[in-house]
Write a protein that holds these residues in place. Structure first.
Motif, PDB file in Angstrom:
ATOM      1  N   HIS A  63      -0.985  -5.390   6.981  1.00 24.15           N
ATOM      2  CA  HIS A  63      -0.923  -4.581   5.763  1.00 24.15           C
ATOM      3  C   HIS A  63      -0.107  -3.302   5.959  1.00 24.15           C
ATOM      4  O   HIS A  63      -0.178  -2.399   5.119  1.00 24.15           O
ATOM      5  CB  HIS A  63      -2.343  -4.195   5.317  1.00 24.15           C
ATOM      6  CG  HIS A  63      -3.145  -5.363   4.849  1.00 24.15           C
ATOM      7  ND1 HIS A  63      -4.530  -5.329   4.777  1.00 24.15           N
ATOM      8  CD2 HIS A  63      -2.780  -6.601   4.439  1.00 24.15           C
ATOM      9  CE1 HIS A  63      -4.981  -6.494   4.345  1.00 24.15           C
ATOM     10  NE2 HIS A  63      -3.934  -7.284   4.134  1.00 24.15           N
ATOM     11  N   HIS A  66       1.877  -2.022   3.002  1.00 24.52           N
ATOM     12  CA  HIS A  66       1.046  -1.411   1.950  1.00 24.52           C
ATOM     13  C   HIS A  66       0.630  -0.002   2.352  1.00 24.52           C
ATOM     14  O   HIS A  66       0.672   0.930   1.535  1.00 24.52           O
ATOM     15  CB  HIS A  66      -0.192  -2.262   1.696  1.00 24.52           C
ATOM     16  CG  HIS A  66       0.093  -3.649   1.203  1.00 24.52           C
ATOM     17  ND1 HIS A  66       1.008  -3.895   0.206  1.00 24.52           N
ATOM     18  CD2 HIS A  66      -0.415  -4.857   1.564  1.00 24.52           C
ATOM     19  CE1 HIS A  66       1.057  -5.204  -0.036  1.00 24.52           C
ATOM     20  NE2 HIS A  66       0.208  -5.797   0.779  1.00 24.52           N
ATOM     21  N   HIS A 171      -2.413  -4.524  -5.682  1.00 20.97           N
ATOM     22  CA  HIS A 171      -2.682  -5.135  -4.381  1.00 20.97           C
ATOM     23  C   HIS A 171      -4.115  -4.884  -3.922  1.00 20.97           C
ATOM     24  O   HIS A 171      -4.409  -4.974  -2.730  1.00 20.97           O
ATOM     25  CB  HIS A 171      -1.705  -4.590  -3.339  1.00 20.97           C
ATOM     26  CG  HIS A 171      -0.273  -4.874  -3.654  1.00 20.97           C
ATOM     27  ND1 HIS A 171       0.323  -6.081  -3.381  1.00 20.97           N
ATOM     28  CD2 HIS A 171       0.677  -4.101  -4.239  1.00 20.97           C
ATOM     29  CE1 HIS A 171       1.600  -6.051  -3.762  1.00 20.97           C
ATOM     30  NE2 HIS A 171       1.830  -4.866  -4.295  1.00 20.97           N
TER      31      HIS A 171
END
Length: 292
Positions: A63, A66, A171
């Motif tokens: 991740h 992100h 997300h």
């Protein structure tokens, strides 16, 4: 909403409202970069400790993109923008302008996520713009040299928050909220660290300025995030977002009581227009505060 949750909500608003006070105490002494970077790094260390001892939510390497995007738009850029603004604007005015974040959020959601605003929300957006215009055009604090750029800097910060909010919603299924906050804080630290290399050497800092930076990191960032996620868990995200309406109250209160700031009728009128516009734009309904 029970009494304990209501008290936590007020405490969170008081803490985030105090962040503008601490910026005004640190930025004029240390410049805009050191308080912003210090806040992020101290906050990351605090959340890292919390992740190990209490929350136990691991970060996922997959991740990292992100975390980097959220770290840039939800932390690094806004904190730098507020640092630039804190050299000129009062804590009171910054806290009021901060309430435009949900207004930007409604616009970004409409364009990016395809969430079309209702007529009520559209009226709220317009009212919020009028409120900002009143603050910019009539408030005495906005007439100081460089205040126009400082106000624009705050509005850029709140726009960044709106972008990060829409990105996070898109997300949300991939990242637990605490992990997103924790990971993005470390990402923001990595993004801001190089700026310290080009930062001119600061004069000998006062204990008040250093203490203000520590308070920004530990209290206004680390502890505030834990309090925020506790409220989201207990009462739900929508009631927790009512903190937006309380932050300017405490921002103005701390500015007046502790910094000797003065507010005029134009400030109160502009603040009222911004807050009412925010309420309309977000569909805020006080009758639903007790529902999740």
């Amino acid at each position: 909403m029970n009494t304990a949750s209501a008290l936590r909500l007020i405490l969170l608003a008081a803490i985030w409202g105090a962040s503008f006070l601490f910026m005004r105490l640190s930025v004029p002494v240390l410049g805009p970069v050191i308080p912003a970077a210090g806040r992020v790094m101290v906050g990351a260390a605090f959340l890292g400790t919390a992740a190990l001892l209490w929350v136990r939510t691991p970060l996922q390497r997959t991740h990292w993109r992100h975390y980097a995007i959220l770290g840039l738009f939800n932390t690094a850029l806004p904190f730098l923008c507020y640092g630039l603004a804190a050299r000129t604007l009062t804590a009171s005015l910054m806290s009021i302008l901060n309430a435009t974040t949900p207004i930007w959020g409604a616009l970004v959601a409409a364009v990016w996520l395809g969430v079309r605003p209702t007529l009520k929300a559209a009226c709220g957006l317009l009212l919020g713009v009028v409120g900002v215009a009143v603050l910019v055009g009539l408030d005495s604090a906005s007439s100081a040299p460089g205040a126009g750029w400082a106000i624009a800097s705050v509005l850029v910060a709140t726009f960044c928050y709106a972008l990060a909010s829409s990105y996070g919603k898109r997300h949300a299924a991939q990242m637990p909220p605490f992990a997103a906050a924790h990971g993005s804080m470390w990402a923001a630290s990595a993004l801001m660290a190089p700026l310290l290399l080009w930062q001119p050497a600061a004069p000998v800092a006062s204990g008040i300025a250093v203490g203000a930076v520590l308070a920004l990191g530990v209290v206004c960032t680390g502890a505030a995030y834990l309090l925020y996620f506790r409220l989201v868990q207990d009462i739900g995200p929508a009631p927790t977002l009512t903190v937006t309406f309380l932050i300017p109250v405490f921002g103005v209160l701390w500015g007046v009581l502790l910094l000797g700031e003065t507010i005029g009728h134009h400030t109160l009128v502009g603040a009222a227009l911004v807050l009412v516009g925010t309420a309309l734009a977000t569909g805020f309904d006080p009758r639903k505060l007790g529902r999740k």
